[in-house]
Design an enzyme around this catalytic site. Structure first.
Site, PDB file in Angstrom:
ATOM      1  N   MET A  99       2.674   6.786  93.043  1.00 14.27           N
ATOM      2  CA  MET A  99       2.979   6.010  94.248  1.00 14.27           C
ATOM      3  C   MET A  99       1.768   5.904  95.166  1.00 14.27           C
ATOM      4  O   MET A  99       1.856   5.329  96.244  1.00 14.27           O
ATOM      5  CB  MET A  99       4.166   6.637  94.981  1.00 14.27           C
ATOM      6  CG  MET A  99       5.471   6.527  94.199  1.00 14.27           C
ATOM      7  SD  MET A  99       6.855   7.406  94.966  1.00 14.27           S
ATOM      8  CE  MET A  99       7.119   6.401  96.419  1.00 14.27           C
ATOM      9  N   ARG A 194      10.871  24.285  70.783  1.00 13.21           N
ATOM     10  CA  ARG A 194      11.329  25.497  71.470  1.00 13.21           C
ATOM     11  C   ARG A 194      11.535  25.226  72.954  1.00 13.21           C
ATOM     12  O   ARG A 194      12.556  25.602  73.542  1.00 13.21           O
ATOM     13  CB  ARG A 194      10.305  26.617  71.293  1.00 13.21           C
ATOM     14  CG  ARG A 194      10.654  27.874  72.074  1.00 13.21           C
ATOM     15  CD  ARG A 194       9.603  28.950  71.889  1.00 13.21           C
ATOM     16  NE  ARG A 194       9.964  30.181  72.596  1.00 13.21           N
ATOM     17  CZ  ARG A 194       9.341  31.340  72.429  1.00 13.21           C
ATOM     18  NH1 ARG A 194       8.321  31.433  71.602  1.00 13.21           N
ATOM     19  NH2 ARG A 194       9.727  32.407  73.104  1.00 13.21           N
ATOM     20  N   HIS A 198      14.850  25.326  75.489  1.00  7.61           N
ATOM     21  CA  HIS A 198      14.868  26.077  76.746  1.00  7.61           C
ATOM     22  C   HIS A 198      15.255  25.170  77.916  1.00  7.61           C
ATOM     23  O   HIS A 198      16.085  25.556  78.761  1.00  7.61           O
ATOM     24  CB  HIS A 198      13.501  26.706  77.015  1.00  7.61           C
ATOM     25  CG  HIS A 198      13.368  27.264  78.397  1.00  7.61           C
ATOM     26  ND1 HIS A 198      14.137  28.319  78.843  1.00  7.61           N
ATOM     27  CD2 HIS A 198      12.590  26.905  79.446  1.00  7.61           C
ATOM     28  CE1 HIS A 198      13.825  28.588  80.104  1.00  7.61           C
ATOM     29  NE2 HIS A 198      12.897  27.745  80.481  1.00  7.61           N
ATOM     30  N   ARG A 203      19.108  22.892  81.898  1.00  7.49           N
ATOM     31  CA  ARG A 203      19.413  21.602  82.514  1.00  7.49           C
ATOM     32  C   ARG A 203      20.572  20.834  81.900  1.00  7.49           C
ATOM     33  O   ARG A 203      20.995  19.816  82.461  1.00  7.49           O
ATOM     34  CB  ARG A 203      18.156  20.726  82.480  1.00  7.49           C
ATOM     35  CG  ARG A 203      16.943  21.361  83.147  1.00  7.49           C
ATOM     36  CD  ARG A 203      17.208  21.750  84.595  1.00  7.49           C
ATOM     37  NE  ARG A 203      15.990  22.245  85.247  1.00  7.49           N
ATOM     38  CZ  ARG A 203      15.913  22.594  86.531  1.00  7.49           C
ATOM     39  NH1 ARG A 203      16.988  22.517  87.303  1.00  7.49           N
ATOM     40  NH2 ARG A 203      14.769  23.031  87.042  1.00  7.49           N
TER      41      ARG A 203
END
Length: 247
Positions: A99, A194, A198, A203
Site C-alpha cells: 500500500m 509440516r 502446523h 488456524r
C-alpha cells in the site's frame, strides 16, 4: 477470498519417503530407484508402502521429512486483519501487495460502502452470528441493520478521507494510515507440508477467527490433492488436536 495454488513440489510424498529412508539406510538414496529405497517397507505396492511409511512418521512425531516438499499459494482479497494473524507464523514466506506503491485513488467510496475493497465481517450482517469474545448473543434485525450501517458508513468515510489526503499531496504510504484494518490485500505465500499442518492446527481450529479459518480450509483442500496420503492421515488422526508440529 480466492486461493490459487501457483506451484508445488512434484511427487511430494516420494520426496518425504526418500528423505525419511535416508536416515536409516546404509546405501545412498540418490543412487537408488524409489522402489529400491522402499524395498523393506511393508506394503504390496509402492502406494501401500508410502501409506505405511508416512503413517509411521506422523504417528511417531518424525516430522522433519515433511519439511522438504513446498507449495506456493496466491491469495486474493484477504483483509489486513487476517494477514496480521497469518504472518505471525514462522517458516512461511510472504510477498504482500504494497500500500506504499499501490494507491486506491480511483476506487469509488460509495462502492466501498457497498462492499468493495474492504472485507465485511459476518457479524455486521448476520443477526445470529456469535464471535469469539462477543459480550452478547444473537441480536434482532434492527440491531444488525444498525451495525451494518455504522460499518458501511465508517469504511466509506475512511476511503473518502484517504483519497482527500492523496489530493492534498500526502504520500500513499502515509495516507493509508486512515484506511480500515479490513482493507483487502493480495498475498503470495509459500510453506512446506509440516508448516502447513502446523498452521492448520492453529488456524483451522474452532476458536480461530472466521476469515483465517476459511482461508486455511481452502489451503487444506489443495493440500489434500497435492499430498493425499499425508493430509488424509492428518484429517483423520491429527486435526484439531493441537499437535506439536512447529519446528
Amino acid at each position: 477470498m480466492e486461493v490459487e495454488l501457483l506451484e508445488a513440489t512434484e511427487d511430494p510424498e516420494e520426496v518425504i519417503c526418500r528423505a525419511a529412508r535416508n536416515d536409516y539406510a546404509s546405501a545412498f538414496v540418490g543412487d537408488q530407484t524409489f522402489a529400491e529405497t522402499m524395498e523393506t517397507v511393508d506394503g504390496d505396492d509402492l502406494e501401500a508402502k508410502k501409506e505405511t511409511l508416512i503413517g509411521h512418521l506422523l504417528s511417531h512425531g518424525h516430522f522433519g521429512p515433511f519439511e522438504h516438499p513446498q507449495a506456493t499459494f496466491a491469495i486474493e482479497g484477504m483483509s489486513r486483519s487476517c494477514m496480521a494473524q497469518l504472518t505471525r507464523h514462522r517458516h512461511v514466506s510472504f510477498d504482500v501487495q504494497s500500500m506504499r506503491y499501490v494507491a486506491f485513488d480511483d476506487v469509488d467510496p460509495e462502492a466501498v460502502g457497498d462492499g468493495e475493497m474492504v472485507v465485511t465481517p459476518p457479524s455486521a450482517t448476520d443477526p445470529d452470528w456469535i464471535g469469539r469474545n462477543q459480550q452478547s448473543g444473537a441480536v434482532d434485525e434492527e440491531t444488525v441493520e444498525q451495525r451494518e450501517q455504522v460499518f458501511r458508513d465508517s469504511v466509506q468515510r475512511s476511503v473518502e478521507e484517504y483519497q482527500r489526503l492523496l489530493d492534498l499531496g500526502m504520500p500513499p504510504e502515509d495516507a493509508r494510515f486512515v484506511l480500515p484494518i479490513g482493507t483487502e490485500v493480495n498475498v503470495v505465500m509459500s510453506m512446506n507440508a509440516r508448516t502447513l499442518m502446523h498452521v492448520a492446527d492453529m488456524r483451522a481450529a474452532a476458536d480461530a477467527q472466521w476469515e483465517i479459518r476459511g482461508l486455511t480450509e481452502q489451503v487444506l483442500d489443495f493440500a489434500a490433492e497435492w499430498c493425499p496420503i499425508t493430509f488424509e492421515y492428518y484429517e483423520e488422526n491429527m486435526k484439531n488436536r493441537k499437535n506439536r508440529l512447529a519446528p
